[in-house]
Design a protein around this motif. Structure first.
Motif, PDB file in Angstrom:
ATOM      1  N   GLY A   1      87.650  47.702 108.384  1.00  0.00           N
ATOM      2  CA  GLY A   1      87.567  47.703 109.840  1.00  0.00           C
ATOM      3  C   GLY A   1      87.757  46.353 110.467  1.00  0.00           C
ATOM      4  O   GLY A   1      87.541  46.190 111.669  1.00  0.00           O
ATOM      5  N   SER A   2      88.169  45.336 109.663  1.00  0.00           N
ATOM      6  CA  SER A   2      88.303  43.982 110.209  1.00  0.00           C
ATOM      7  C   SER A   2      89.628  43.753 110.905  1.00  0.00           C
ATOM      8  O   SER A   2      89.836  42.686 111.481  1.00  0.00           O
ATOM      9  N   ALA A   3      90.535  44.729 110.832  1.00  0.00           N
ATOM     10  CA  ALA A   3      91.850  44.551 111.458  1.00  0.00           C
ATOM     11  C   ALA A   3      92.294  45.849 112.104  1.00  0.00           C
ATOM     12  O   ALA A   3      92.097  46.937 111.552  1.00  0.00           O
TER      13      ALA A   3
ATOM     14  N   LYS B   1      93.155  24.208  96.317  1.00  0.00           N
ATOM     15  CA  LYS B   1      92.794  25.596  96.572  1.00  0.00           C
ATOM     16  C   LYS B   1      92.526  25.818  98.056  1.00  0.00           C
ATOM     17  O   LYS B   1      92.841  26.876  98.606  1.00  0.00           O
ATOM     18  N   HIS B   2      91.926  24.814  98.697  1.00  0.00           N
ATOM     19  CA  HIS B   2      91.638  24.950 100.132  1.00  0.00           C
ATOM     20  C   HIS B   2      92.911  25.188 100.930  1.00  0.00           C
ATOM     21  O   HIS B   2      92.981  26.067 101.789  1.00  0.00           O
ATOM     22  N   VAL B   3      93.915  24.350 100.706  1.00  0.00           N
ATOM     23  CA  VAL B   3      95.107  24.458 101.538  1.00  0.00           C
ATOM     24  C   VAL B   3      96.008  25.602 101.119  1.00  0.00           C
ATOM     25  O   VAL B   3      96.946  25.941 101.832  1.00  0.00           O
ATOM     26  N   ARG B   4      95.772  26.203  99.972  1.00  0.00           N
ATOM     27  CA  ARG B   4      96.528  27.384  99.581  1.00  0.00           C
ATOM     28  C   ARG B   4      96.079  28.627 100.333  1.00  0.00           C
ATOM     29  O   ARG B   4      96.737  29.658 100.283  1.00  0.00           O
ATOM     30  N   CYS B   5      94.907  28.527 100.991  1.00  0.00           N
ATOM     31  CA  CYS B   5      94.364  29.707 101.674  1.00  0.00           C
ATOM     32  C   CYS B   5      95.321  30.177 102.769  1.00  0.00           C
ATOM     33  O   CYS B   5      95.811  29.384 103.547  1.00  0.00           O
ATOM     34  N   ILE B   6      95.559  31.439 102.814  1.00  0.00           N
ATOM     35  CA  ILE B   6      96.368  32.032 103.879  1.00  0.00           C
ATOM     36  C   ILE B   6      95.453  32.779 104.815  1.00  0.00           C
ATOM     37  O   ILE B   6      94.582  33.533 104.372  1.00  0.00           O
ATOM     38  N   VAL B   7      95.619  32.549 106.107  1.00  0.00           N
ATOM     39  CA  VAL B   7      94.775  33.195 107.095  1.00  0.00           C
ATOM     40  C   VAL B   7      95.302  34.600 107.341  1.00  0.00           C
ATOM     41  O   VAL B   7      96.227  34.801 108.122  1.00  0.00           O
ATOM     42  N   ASN B   8      94.756  35.556 106.621  1.00  0.00           N
ATOM     43  CA  ASN B   8      95.127  36.947 106.820  1.00  0.00           C
ATOM     44  C   ASN B   8      93.941  37.827 106.498  1.00  0.00           C
ATOM     45  O   ASN B   8      92.974  37.403 105.884  1.00  0.00           O
ATOM     46  N   VAL B   9      94.001  39.066 106.916  1.00  0.00           N
ATOM     47  CA  VAL B   9      92.854  39.946 106.805  1.00  0.00           C
ATOM     48  C   VAL B   9      92.561  40.362 105.382  1.00  0.00           C
ATOM     49  O   VAL B   9      91.460  40.835 105.091  1.00  0.00           O
TER      50      VAL B   9
ATOM     51  N   ASP C   1      88.876  35.227 107.159  1.00  0.00           N
ATOM     52  CA  ASP C   1      89.307  35.197 108.546  1.00  0.00           C
ATOM     53  C   ASP C   1      88.266  34.508 109.404  1.00  0.00           C
ATOM     54  O   ASP C   1      87.082  34.834 109.338  1.00  0.00           O
ATOM     55  N   THR C   2      88.689  33.530 110.196  1.00  0.00           N
ATOM     56  CA  THR C   2      87.763  32.798 111.048  1.00  0.00           C
ATOM     57  C   THR C   2      87.739  33.335 112.462  1.00  0.00           C
ATOM     58  O   THR C   2      86.995  32.842 113.291  1.00  0.00           O
ATOM     59  N   MET C   3      88.582  34.317 112.759  1.00  0.00           N
ATOM     60  CA  MET C   3      88.637  34.855 114.113  1.00  0.00           C
ATOM     61  C   MET C   3      87.691  36.043 114.235  1.00  0.00           C
ATOM     62  O   MET C   3      87.245  36.625 113.253  1.00  0.00           O
ATOM     63  N   THR C   4      87.345  36.405 115.446  1.00  0.00           N
ATOM     64  CA  THR C   4      86.445  37.520 115.685  1.00  0.00           C
ATOM     65  C   THR C   4      87.131  38.827 115.334  1.00  0.00           C
ATOM     66  O   THR C   4      88.210  39.119 115.786  1.00  0.00           O
ATOM     67  N   ALA C   5      86.465  39.639 114.515  1.00  0.00           N
ATOM     68  CA  ALA C   5      87.031  40.926 114.098  1.00  0.00           C
ATOM     69  C   ALA C   5      86.792  41.964 115.180  1.00  0.00           C
ATOM     70  O   ALA C   5      85.804  41.889 115.915  1.00  0.00           O
ATOM     71  N   PRO C   6      87.651  43.013 115.270  1.00  0.00           N
ATOM     72  CA  PRO C   6      88.872  43.158 114.470  1.00  0.00           C
ATOM     73  C   PRO C   6      90.039  42.396 115.069  1.00  0.00           C
ATOM     74  O   PRO C   6      90.127  42.232 116.273  1.00  0.00           O
ATOM     75  N   ARG C   7      90.906  41.961 114.185  1.00  0.00           N
ATOM     76  CA  ARG C   7      92.111  41.263 114.628  1.00  0.00           C
ATOM     77  C   ARG C   7      93.199  42.281 114.906  1.00  0.00           C
ATOM     78  O   ARG C   7      93.334  43.285 114.216  1.00  0.00           O
ATOM     79  N   GLU C   8      93.984  41.973 115.915  1.00  0.00           N
ATOM     80  CA  GLU C   8      95.149  42.794 116.234  1.00  0.00           C
ATOM     81  C   GLU C   8      96.324  42.273 115.414  1.00  0.00           C
ATOM     82  O   GLU C   8      96.800  41.159 115.621  1.00  0.00           O
ATOM     83  N   VAL C   9      96.781  43.084 114.458  1.00  0.00           N
ATOM     84  CA  VAL C   9      97.843  42.661 113.540  1.00  0.00           C
ATOM     85  C   VAL C   9      99.060  43.559 113.749  1.00  0.00           C
ATOM     86  O   VAL C   9      98.953  44.790 113.727  1.00  0.00           O
TER      87      VAL C   9
ATOM     88  N   TYR D   1      99.188  42.534 123.021  1.00  0.00           N
ATOM     89  CA  TYR D   1      99.221  41.181 122.469  1.00  0.00           C
ATOM     90  C   TYR D   1      98.470  41.179 121.135  1.00  0.00           C
ATOM     91  O   TYR D   1      97.466  41.885 120.967  1.00  0.00           O
ATOM     92  N   PHE D   2      98.954  40.357 120.214  1.00  0.00           N
ATOM     93  CA  PHE D   2      98.467  40.402 118.847  1.00  0.00           C
ATOM     94  C   PHE D   2      98.006  39.022 118.381  1.00  0.00           C
ATOM     95  O   PHE D   2      98.552  37.990 118.785  1.00  0.00           O
ATOM     96  N   ASP D   3      97.003  39.050 117.490  1.00  0.00           N
ATOM     97  CA  ASP D   3      96.515  37.808 116.880  1.00  0.00           C
ATOM     98  C   ASP D   3      97.438  37.345 115.759  1.00  0.00           C
ATOM     99  O   ASP D   3      97.540  36.149 115.486  1.00  0.00           O
ATOM    100  N   CYS D   4      98.066  38.287 115.089  1.00  0.00           N
ATOM    101  CA  CYS D   4      98.901  37.956 113.930  1.00  0.00           C
ATOM    102  C   CYS D   4     100.105  38.896 113.895  1.00  0.00           C
ATOM    103  O   CYS D   4      99.950  40.116 114.024  1.00  0.00           O
ATOM    104  N   ILE D   5     101.285  38.336 113.726  1.00  0.00           N
ATOM    105  CA  ILE D   5     102.514  39.115 113.593  1.00  0.00           C
ATOM    106  C   ILE D   5     103.112  38.789 112.226  1.00  0.00           C
ATOM    107  O   ILE D   5     103.304  37.619 111.888  1.00  0.00           O
ATOM    108  N   ILE D   6     103.391  39.813 111.441  1.00  0.00           N
ATOM    109  CA  ILE D   6     103.872  39.647 110.068  1.00  0.00           C
ATOM    110  C   ILE D   6     105.263  40.271 109.933  1.00  0.00           C
ATOM    111  O   ILE D   6     105.477  41.419 110.314  1.00  0.00           O
ATOM    112  N   PHE D   7     106.183  39.501 109.398  1.00  0.00           N
ATOM    113  CA  PHE D   7     107.543  39.981 109.119  1.00  0.00           C
ATOM    114  C   PHE D   7     107.869  39.563 107.689  1.00  0.00           C
ATOM    115  O   PHE D   7     108.145  38.393 107.417  1.00  0.00           O
ATOM    116  N   ASN D   8     107.822  40.522 106.757  1.00  0.00           N
ATOM    117  CA  ASN D   8     108.073  40.235 105.347  1.00  0.00           C
ATOM    118  C   ASN D   8     109.548  40.408 105.003  1.00  0.00           C
ATOM    119  O   ASN D   8     110.132  41.467 105.240  1.00  0.00           O
ATOM    120  N   PHE D   9     110.138  39.345 104.483  1.00  0.00           N
ATOM    121  CA  PHE D   9     111.509  39.353 103.968  1.00  0.00           C
ATOM    122  C   PHE D   9     112.511  39.920 104.976  1.00  0.00           C
ATOM    123  O   PHE D   9     113.175  40.930 104.726  1.00  0.00           O
TER     124      PHE D   9
END
Length: 633
Positions: A88-90, A47-55, A60-68, A141-149
């Motif tokens: 308001g975390s992202a 379960k630990h390694v299944r965790c996905i770092v997303n808002v 989330d272990t980064m300081t909020a808000p994250r730039e996504v 500049y962004f903390d996380c960039i997401i491109f789905n499919f």
């Protein structure tokens, strides 16, 4: 024995970290007699390694808000779901490849755009995901960039989609913060990793990890794409239509920056040998192994941890005294000293050094390297700490019943392989024990008890006085030796133990590639901090492999094969995992021989692209005739 029990627990459940998306395979790797408690422990680790770092996950272990930044949005349903769950975390920025009027025609797009506007998200249209730095996102500049499919549209082949991924990665790193992540969701089978079930053939996949390597990115985590989390998300864009992709079994790939490959610098070191000060150039292929201080008492490196726990157990039987002497990098060549290394080390295994300058202590004059009497040089890097046994025995404080301990790095010319390293940390134990067999038996039993849970057994050699430790991992590899020598008075026995701490650490902590022990990436050592308990988890998953062959003519009597392996290490900066001789034949009339080696390029901790591996191979071909006087085929 508390430490031994902890290590054993790590070995039992640690394998689940290597395939977080396939728990069924993890269960099969557990011992047949595993109890329900072991199974529960493995499930918790999985379960630990299944965790996905997303808002959305709230972890989330980064300081909020994250730039996504979201790239390639269709109807903006994912962006809307993300804003709703993150609160308001992202700080969300959503982009679309289409023009606004076209995007609004998609089912539900107008409502999602309204929700995004109300949540304060930024939206941009006509944004090319392969040229992010050239759009309105410039200087952001962004903390996380997401491109789905991602998809090129219509019935585009795998080559076009690979190119899309490569260009997206190269563009994304221009707007990605240091320490940021890139999330790419792909349909089952597209990524080309063993996590895909079933796994496509490599040539028929999108080769996501190899495409990311072109931008200096590594795959750090992979987990199922849980579309049920995003209740209002509706996937669109299948074949450029307002239809969804098949998201069942889809995987989310998380990429991060890796350290770059750079040219190996030349370093000059100074050593005092006897009454001489030797200035010499350290072998380039060993530069990354110099002055790392892994065995510092304050170090959290696994090599130091293994040494510390071993000594703690041994101290329960005998006093252990540290030989606190700084031995120089070099030793002076003499037949007597080399014999102390035993039959496993020959003169060809030693890195011989030709000094740049030699200064006599107390004198101003110096001699250049032309003063060497031997064609191989009079000085060499320590191949084994066994060369120090006589110095330890002759110390004024050497006394019976005490184990004297010395440890440090040693260097050997060895072939490029997964099981042998040109540099490793060795532990030397020397003690004068009574002639009765009990003390020696106690030492042997202690070592067996500590190391047996990790597949290490003591096996006796043909010579009755020598015992050797063997590491049983897909074969037999030596990790040390226990040798008992008779003292002149026959009252005491001189017991000498040598252990390869690097191989021990790799086996105990589940480090599958010894090169990781020398990785400068902070993510490696972070696994061994007191605040990060648990087994080692690779931070670079499924690194791509590139295979190249090289063939050349040699003079059989003068060809130095170990020099070839040293050149391979230097040119590739350690990126070659294995170099194998696959073909050899001798010309019946000319006398010279043809050699063909197969080089397997694969990095354990850094992004290695196909273009980088090819450049290394071409440089090797250029240097082989210049340095080894061979004729290329």
């Amino acid at each position: 024995m508390q430490v031994r029990i902890v290590w054993l627990a790590i070995k039992r459940v640690g394998t689940c970290y290597y395939d977080p998306v396939d728990f069924g395979r993890v269960v099969q790797q557990l011992p047949p007699d595993s109890s329900k408690r072991h199974l529960k422990d493995a499930q918790e680790l999985s379960k630990h390694v299944r965790c996905i770092v997303n808002v959305l996950s709230g972890r989330d272990t980064m300081t909020a808000p994250r730039e996504v930044l979201l790239v390639g949005e269709g109807n903006f349903s994912f962006s809307a779901a993300l804003c709703q769950a993150a609160g308001g975390s992202a700080k969300v920025t959503a982009t679309c490849f289409q023009a606004e009027d076209v995007a609004r025609l998609q089912d539900g797009a107008a409502e999602n755009i309204r929700r995004l506007s109300e949540s304060g998200a930024d939206m941009y249209y006509e944004v090319d995901g392969t040229a992010l730095e050239c759009t309105s996102l410039k200087q952001r500049y962004f903390d996380c960039i997401i491109f789905n499919f991602p998809h090129c549209g219509r019935k585009s082949g795998v080559k076009k989609n690979r190119s899309l991924l490569a260009k997206f990665f190269l563009s994304s790193i221009q707007v990605l913060k240091n320490g940021g992540e890139i999330h790419v969701a792909l349909c089952n089978g597209q990524g080309g990793t063993p996590a895909d079930k079933p796994t496509r053939e490599w040539h028929n996949s999108w080769q996501a990890v190899a495409m990311a390597a072109e931008a200096g990115l590594i795959l750090s985590q992979i987990c199922p794409f849980d579309h049920e989390k995003y209740q209002s998300y509706k996937c669109t864009g299948y074949r450029s239509q307002d239809k969804g992709f098949h998201v069942e079994g889809a995987l989310n790939h998380i990429f991060t920056h890796s350290l770059p490959y750079a040219a190996i610098p030349s370093i000059n070191l100074e050593a005092v040998v006897g009454k001489e000060i030797i200035l010499f150039e350290f072998p380039k292929e060993l530069t990354e192994f110099a002055n790392r201080n892994f065995l510092d008492p304050k170090s959290h490196h696994p090599v130091q941890m293994v040494q510390e726990q071993l000594l703690k157990e041994l101290e329960s039987l005998w006093p252990v005294q540290v030989v606190d002497v700084d031995f120089p990098f070099l030793f002076r060549d003499s037949p007597e000293r080399l014999q102390a290394c035993g039959p496993d080390i020959t003169t060809s295994d030693i890195y011989w050094i030709r000094p740049v300058e030699v200064h006599n202590l107390g004198e101003e004059d110096c001699r250049p390297d032309g003063s060497q009497d031997s064609p191989t040089g009079n000085y060499g890097l320590w191949p084994s700490l066994l060369l120090h046994v006589q110095e330890v025995v002759q110390r004024s404080d050497f006394c019976p019943g005490v184990l004297f301990r010395l440890s440090g790095p040693v260097y050997r010319r060895v072939p490029v392989s997964r099981n042998t390293s040109p540099a490793f940390h060795q532990l030397l134990l020397v003690g004068a024990l009574p002639s009765e067999p009990e003390p020696v038996g106690q030492l042997r039993n202690c070592l067996e008890m500590l190391l047996a849970p990790y597949g290490i057994a003591l096996e006796e050699e043909d010579r009755s006085r020598v015992h050797e430790l063997w590491l049983k991992v897909k074969g037999s590899f030596k990790v040390g030796r226990l040798e008992v020598l008779s003292a002149p008075d026959d009252v005491q026995q001189l017991c000498v133990v040598t252990l390869n701490l690097d191989l021990l650490a790799a086996q105990i902590f589940g480090v599958t590639d010894w090169r990781l022990l020398w990785s400068p990436d902070f993510r490696f050592l972070s696994h061994f901090l007191p605040s990060s308990p648990g087994p080692f988890r690779p931070f670079s998953l499924y690194p791509p492999t590139y295979v190249h062959d090289v063939s050349f003519w040699v003079e059989p009597d003068s060809f130095d094969e170990l020099a070839f392996h040293s050149l391979v290490r230097r040119v590739s900066a350690g990126a070659v995992r294995k170099a194998t001789l696959v073909d050899r034949f001798r010309h019946p009339h000319m006398g010279h021989a043809s050699m063909c080696y197969r080089l397997t390029y694969q990095s354990a901790d850094r992004a290695l692209s196909y273009s980088q591996a090819l450049a290394m191979q071409l440089e090797l071909r250029r240097l082989l005739p210049l340095e080894l006087q061979v004729t290329m085929r």
